[in-house]
Design an enzyme around this catalytic site. Structure first.
Site, mmCIF file in Angstrom:
data_model
loop_
_atom_site.group_PDB
_atom_site.id
_atom_site.type_symbol
_atom_site.label_atom_id
_atom_site.label_comp_id
_atom_site.label_asym_id
_atom_site.label_seq_id
_atom_site.Cartn_x
_atom_site.Cartn_y
_atom_site.Cartn_z
ATOM 1 N N ASN A 185 0.816 -1.217 0.000
ATOM 2 C CA ASN A 185 0.000 0.000 0.000
ATOM 3 C C ASN A 185 0.848 1.265 0.000
ATOM 4 O OD1 ASN A 185 -2.405 -1.389 0.022
ATOM 5 N ND2 ASN A 185 -2.673 -1.252 2.221
ATOM 6 N N SER A 234 3.801 9.540 8.947
ATOM 7 C CA SER A 234 3.413 9.135 10.291
ATOM 8 C C SER A 234 4.555 9.316 11.279
ATOM 9 C CB SER A 234 3.002 7.664 10.272
ATOM 10 O OG SER A 234 2.785 7.195 11.579
ATOM 11 N N TYR A 280 5.113 -0.813 9.256
ATOM 12 C CA TYR A 280 4.331 0.382 8.949
ATOM 13 C C TYR A 280 5.227 1.623 8.951
ATOM 14 C CZ TYR A 280 0.940 4.145 9.306
ATOM 15 O OH TYR A 280 0.237 5.303 9.091
ATOM 16 N N LYS A 297 6.421 3.988 5.643
ATOM 17 C CA LYS A 297 6.227 5.443 5.558
ATOM 18 C C LYS A 297 7.568 6.134 5.303
ATOM 19 C CE LYS A 297 1.770 6.022 6.307
ATOM 20 N NZ LYS A 297 0.880 6.795 5.438
ATOM 21 N N PHE A 332 0.987 12.798 14.161
ATOM 22 C CA PHE A 332 1.015 12.116 15.439
ATOM 23 C C PHE A 332 -0.396 11.561 15.650
ATOM 24 C CE2 PHE A 332 5.015 14.036 15.413
ATOM 25 C CZ PHE A 332 5.808 13.395 16.334
#
Length: 168
Positions: free
Chosen positions: A6, A31, A54, A58, A82
């Protein structure tokens, strides 16, 4: 694999489509997960140590954006969100039901009349519980809008924290 597919592969496909269509500005929802578990109370944009796929996905996307800025003049702002919380002031859009973050869980348990159990009492804080930096969705929307304006006069790839520097 899903995070990489993704966030990395999906963004790569999007960047190539932007290049083909002549789109030159992108605002990316990154993120704070790019920081992992930092030792410092406040994380700066030039530090990162992701601790899970994750966060790494990012961070990899931020690196791709840097490369596309240099190679193809596609400018970007990566906003490291955040803990996003809240709903719009009109109540038209709000908290997603059964979300996994603590605020949603507290609200849903309270509405249902259930007791909420907060786990974790061994953190280095006055009451032993975890401290998080929350940002309201309206502030996120404002940050995105300001990023679009920022890109008008600031080419390249930029990374900004979007939090409030206060832990709760």
């Amino acid at each position: 694999a899903l995070y990489y597919r993704n966030n990395v592969v999906g963004t790569l496909d999007l960047l190539d489509a932007c290049k083909a269509q002549g789109i030159k500005d992108i605002v990316f929802a990154s993120s704070a997960a790019t920081y992992g578990s930092p030792d410092d109370v406040c994380s700066t944009e030039n530090t990162y140590t992701p601790m899970n796929p994750y966060g790494w996905s990012k961070r990899m996307t931020e690196i791709m954006l840097e490369d596309y800025a240099r190679a193809y003049n596609i400018n970007s702002v990566s906003l490291r969100f955040f803990n996003v919380a809240g709903a719009d002031i009109d109540g038209e859009m709000g908290q997603e039901k059964q979300a996994t973050h603590i605020i949603a869980r507290i609200i849903e348990n309270t509405i249902a009349g259930n007791v909420f159990q907060l786990y974790g009492d061994d953190y280095n804080t006055p009451d032993g519980t975890n401290v998080r930096d929350y940002i309201h969705v309206d502030d996120v929307a404002s940050g995105i809008e300001r990023s679009i304006v920022y890109l008008e006069n600031n080419p390249g790839a930029h990374v900004f924290n979007l939090g409030n520097k206060n832990g709760y």
